[in-house]
Enzyme design. Structure first.
Site, PDB file in Angstrom:
ATOM      1  N   LYS A 165     -25.058  13.571 -24.009  1.00  0.00           N
ATOM      2  CA  LYS A 165     -26.121  13.778 -23.016  1.00  0.00           C
ATOM      3  C   LYS A 165     -25.865  14.965 -22.087  1.00  0.00           C
ATOM      4  CE  LYS A 165     -28.211   9.194 -22.719  1.00  0.00           C
ATOM      5  NZ  LYS A 165     -28.686   8.153 -21.781  1.00  0.00           N
TER       6      LYS A 165
ATOM      7  N   ASP B 220     -35.089   8.545 -18.504  1.00  0.00           N
ATOM      8  CA  ASP B 220     -34.580   7.250 -18.041  1.00  0.00           C
ATOM      9  C   ASP B 220     -35.307   6.793 -16.787  1.00  0.00           C
ATOM     10  OD1 ASP B 220     -32.767   6.909 -20.085  1.00  0.00           O
ATOM     11  OD2 ASP B 220     -31.095   7.818 -18.991  1.00  0.00           O
TER      12      ASP B 220
ATOM     13  N   ARG C 212     -18.429  -1.893  -6.754  1.00  0.00           N
ATOM     14  CA  ARG C 212     -17.081  -2.399  -6.491  1.00  0.00           C
ATOM     15  C   ARG C 212     -16.213  -1.317  -5.863  1.00  0.00           C
ATOM     16  NH1 ARG C 212     -14.268  -4.677 -11.692  1.00  0.00           N
ATOM     17  NH2 ARG C 212     -14.518  -2.471 -12.229  1.00  0.00           N
TER      18      ARG C 212
ATOM     19  N   ARG D 183     -17.867   5.585  -5.230  1.00  0.00           N
ATOM     20  CA  ARG D 183     -18.785   6.016  -6.293  1.00  0.00           C
ATOM     21  C   ARG D 183     -20.235   5.835  -5.850  1.00  0.00           C
ATOM     22  NH1 ARG D 183     -17.801   3.766 -12.005  1.00  0.00           N
ATOM     23  NH2 ARG D 183     -19.211   5.507 -12.450  1.00  0.00           N
TER      24      ARG D 183
END
Length: 280
Positions: A67, A103, A153, A157
């Site tokens: 991708k 997407d 978590r 990020r």
């Protein structure tokens, strides 16, 4: 209709359901074209594009691990692909080979179909995860004007995505209960709850009544998250429709027809999923 040759390429590619999806549309609209899976190893990518025009390709879909790598072989990429840093659809436009990312439109189209009115003005969304699907969801929700909070978590990020797009916030999972209390939409973009993966263990008790719950996982079709949300009276949206709706723009570019996502098509893919994945 003009015949054309399209593809889905990746490595591996045998698992892809895109040929079934596009094959259904080719037959339904009586288009004399084709859509085939092609396994292209990373070291063969340059050779594939060197013969792209001569091979008669009208375009195709790109999946892992290509991708990002395909971008250098394209003439340009669209705004969504640039924002998301990934291409999943390729087509010719005015003699140029263009890469896009559908997407986001797939994500939004699925919600529009299964939970009409979900994007009310001033709405708040919470996204679980910080991968590619989370980026697509965040990008789409920002376009619809929702306030977006990402929880992961690893908080860093989530914060990175929030900074990348701007106008949203990133958090660790400890912030989730407070965010759920204000949420109009909860989206799981992690693989937790997928067949063969650990369950997604979150407490939905703080979730705002009336919130829509969407899980991008579609094997199983009803994940533990969706089952728990439905039991609480929330509207739920499974992940299969994202696969269906993200394919619409590519088909339109390649074959000149805007296909419809039908109940028959959804049932076709559901039957295939259940036949090939016991327990789904």
């Amino acid at each position: 209709m003009t015949a054309g040759r399209a593809f889905v390429m990746g490595h591996p590619i045998a698992h892809s359901r895109s040929p079934m999806l596009h094959g259904y549309w080719l037959e339904r609209y009586r288009i004399a074209g084709s859509y085939q899976p092609i396994d292209v190893a990373p070291e063969d990518l340059a050779g594939f594009f060197a013969n792209f025009r001569e091979a008669g390709w009208v375009g195709g879909n790109v999946t892992v691990p290509h991708k990002l790598a395909v971008i250098e072989y394209l003439d340009r990429i669209d705004e969504a692909a640039a924002a998301l840093g990934a291409v999943n659809t390729i087509w010719w436009q005015d003699g140029a080979l263009v890469g896009g990312n559908t997407d986001c439109t797939g994500f939004l189209g699925n919600l529009d179909e299964l939970a009409p009115g979900w994007d009310r003005a001033g709405g708040r969304a919470v996204i679980l995860g910080a991968g590619g699907a989370a980026r697509a969801a965040a990008y789409g929700l920002r376009q619809r004007g929702l306030s977006v909070a990402l929880c992961n978590r690893t908080a860093e990020r989530a914060e990175d995505i929030a900074r990348h797009f701007g106008g949203m916030s990133g958090h660790g999972m400890d912030a989730l209960p407070g965010l759920l209390a204000e949420a109009d939409l909860l989206v799981n973009t992690t693989s937790l709850g997928m067949l063969g993966k650990p369950p997604l263990e979150i407490d939905l008790a703080p979730l705002k009544p009336g919130a829509v719950v969407h899980d991008v996982v579609y094997v199983p079709l009803e994940t533990g998250l969706l089952k728990a949300a439905r039991a609480r009276g929330h509207r739920t949206v499974d992940g299969l429709g994202m696969l269906l709706h993200q394919a619409v723009d590519g088909f339109r570019h390649w074959f000149g027809t805007t296909p419809e996502v039908t109940a028959e098509l959804r049932a076709l893919l559901i039957d295939d999923i259940r036949a090939k994945t016991p327990g789904a």
